[in-house]
Design an enzyme around this catalytic site. Sequence first.
Site, PDB file in Angstrom:
ATOM      1  N   ASN A  40       0.843  -1.202   0.000  1.00 12.97           N
ATOM      2  CA  ASN A  40       0.000   0.000   0.000  1.00 12.97           C
ATOM      3  C   ASN A  40       0.876   1.249   0.000  1.00 12.97           C
ATOM      4  O   ASN A  40       1.962   1.289   0.598  1.00 12.97           O
ATOM      5  CB  ASN A  40      -1.009   0.008   1.157  1.00 12.97           C
ATOM      6  CG  ASN A  40      -0.405  -0.126   2.535  1.00 12.97           C
ATOM      7  OD1 ASN A  40       0.601  -0.815   2.719  1.00 12.97           O
ATOM      8  ND2 ASN A  40      -0.998   0.522   3.509  1.00 12.97           N
ATOM      9  N   ILE A  41       0.417   2.240  -0.738  1.00 13.98           N
ATOM     10  CA  ILE A  41       1.123   3.519  -0.852  1.00 13.98           C
ATOM     11  C   ILE A  41       0.121   4.619  -0.542  1.00 13.98           C
ATOM     12  O   ILE A  41      -0.814   4.856  -1.323  1.00 13.98           O
ATOM     13  CB  ILE A  41       1.702   3.720  -2.271  1.00 13.98           C
ATOM     14  CG1 ILE A  41       2.640   2.553  -2.646  1.00 13.98           C
ATOM     15  CG2 ILE A  41       2.449   5.052  -2.347  1.00 13.98           C
ATOM     16  CD1 ILE A  41       3.188   2.634  -4.065  1.00 13.98           C
ATOM     17  N   CYS A  51      -4.018   0.617  -2.701  1.00 14.79           N
ATOM     18  CA  CYS A  51      -3.989  -0.626  -1.922  1.00 14.79           C
ATOM     19  C   CYS A  51      -2.953  -1.588  -2.518  1.00 14.79           C
ATOM     20  O   CYS A  51      -2.698  -1.588  -3.729  1.00 14.79           O
ATOM     21  CB  CYS A  51      -5.340  -1.318  -1.947  1.00 14.79           C
ATOM     22  SG  CYS A  51      -6.608  -0.528  -0.952  1.00 14.79           S
ATOM     23  N   GLU A  53      -3.121  -4.817  -3.041  1.00 13.50           N
ATOM     24  CA  GLU A  53      -3.662  -5.798  -4.001  1.00 13.50           C
ATOM     25  C   GLU A  53      -3.781  -5.199  -5.393  1.00 13.50           C
ATOM     26  O   GLU A  53      -3.436  -5.832  -6.397  1.00 13.50           O
ATOM     27  CB  GLU A  53      -5.051  -6.275  -3.549  1.00 13.50           C
ATOM     28  CG  GLU A  53      -5.059  -6.992  -2.214  1.00 13.50           C
ATOM     29  CD  GLU A  53      -5.287  -6.052  -1.042  1.00 13.50           C
ATOM     30  OE1 GLU A  53      -4.848  -4.882  -1.090  1.00 13.50           O
ATOM     31  OE2 GLU A  53      -5.902  -6.495  -0.069  1.00 13.50           O
ATOM     32  N   CYS A  84     -10.134  -5.012   0.594  1.00 13.47           N
ATOM     33  CA  CYS A  84     -11.292  -4.116   0.679  1.00 13.47           C
ATOM     34  C   CYS A  84     -12.235  -4.384  -0.496  1.00 13.47           C
ATOM     35  O   CYS A  84     -11.882  -5.093  -1.457  1.00 13.47           O
ATOM     36  CB  CYS A  84     -10.836  -2.658   0.690  1.00 13.47           C
ATOM     37  SG  CYS A  84     -10.290  -2.049  -0.919  1.00 13.47           S
ATOM     38  N   CYS A  87     -10.887  -3.514  -4.002  1.00 13.13           N
ATOM     39  CA  CYS A  87      -9.903  -4.482  -4.512  1.00 13.13           C
ATOM     40  C   CYS A  87     -10.581  -5.767  -4.961  1.00 13.13           C
ATOM     41  O   CYS A  87     -10.178  -6.372  -5.960  1.00 13.13           O
ATOM     42  CB  CYS A  87      -8.849  -4.777  -3.452  1.00 13.13           C
ATOM     43  SG  CYS A  87      -7.670  -3.429  -3.267  1.00 13.13           S
TER      44      CYS A  87
HETATM   45  N1  THU Z   1      -5.130  -1.520   2.632  1.00  9.29           N
HETATM   46  C1  THU Z   1      -4.589  -2.314   1.653  1.00  9.29           C
HETATM   47  O1  THU Z   1      -3.583  -1.962   1.025  1.00  9.29           O
HETATM   48  N2  THU Z   1      -5.189  -3.500   1.395  1.00  9.29           N
HETATM   49  C2  THU Z   1      -6.184  -4.035   2.145  1.00  9.29           C
HETATM   50  O2  THU Z   1      -6.567  -5.163   1.916  1.00  9.29           O
HETATM   51  C3  THU Z   1      -6.797  -3.255   3.224  1.00  9.29           C
HETATM   52  C4  THU Z   1      -6.342  -1.843   3.329  1.00  9.29           C
HETATM   53  C5  THU Z   1      -4.421  -0.283   2.993  1.00  9.29           C
HETATM   54  C6  THU Z   1      -5.019   0.986   2.524  1.00  9.29           C
HETATM   55  C7  THU Z   1      -4.488   1.964   3.565  1.00  9.29           C
HETATM   56  O3  THU Z   1      -3.191   2.411   3.166  1.00  9.29           O
HETATM   57  C8  THU Z   1      -4.324   1.139   4.817  1.00  9.29           C
HETATM   58  O4  THU Z   1      -4.344  -0.208   4.401  1.00  9.29           O
HETATM   59  C9  THU Z   1      -5.392   1.378   5.857  1.00  9.29           C
HETATM   60  O5  THU Z   1      -6.654   1.239   5.320  1.00  9.29           O
END
Ligand code: THU
Length: 129
Positions: A40-41, A51, A53, A84, A87
Amino acid sequence: MDPLLRAAIEARENAYAPFSGFRVGAALETGEGKIFAGCNIENATYSLTLCAERLAAAKAISEGERRFRRIAVAADTENLTPPCGSCRQFLWEFCGDIELILVNLQGKTESYQLRDLLPRPFDVSFIRH
Ligand code: THU
């Protein structure tokens, strides 16, 4: 450990998550066994956050990959972190009913089929008729 799970855990190390502090890694396996990983960035505007994924999927798709076998998602939670809703929808478009493996840093895993996490999905079949 399964190299796909290891790739997701390692990708998580590169997460840029200064706002939530919540680091996620993902690793997508192609039909030929190649692995594309992402993290995640986050962004100071919050809404531009990417995200893990979707980043892993975008990397693979932009390299011409179109067939996928499995995706692993890694986070540091006892209750394993699922993708989420956005995704799930994004993955459905390219991966269909792919196997989805959740993993934490202790190596605890759970497996799902994407269809079970995204019942009655909207997809291209509704647009092209
Ligand atoms: N996030 C993801 O990258 N993937 C997930 O499956 C759940 C949430 C990230 C987005 C954000 O940067 C952080 O987690 C908190 O929501």
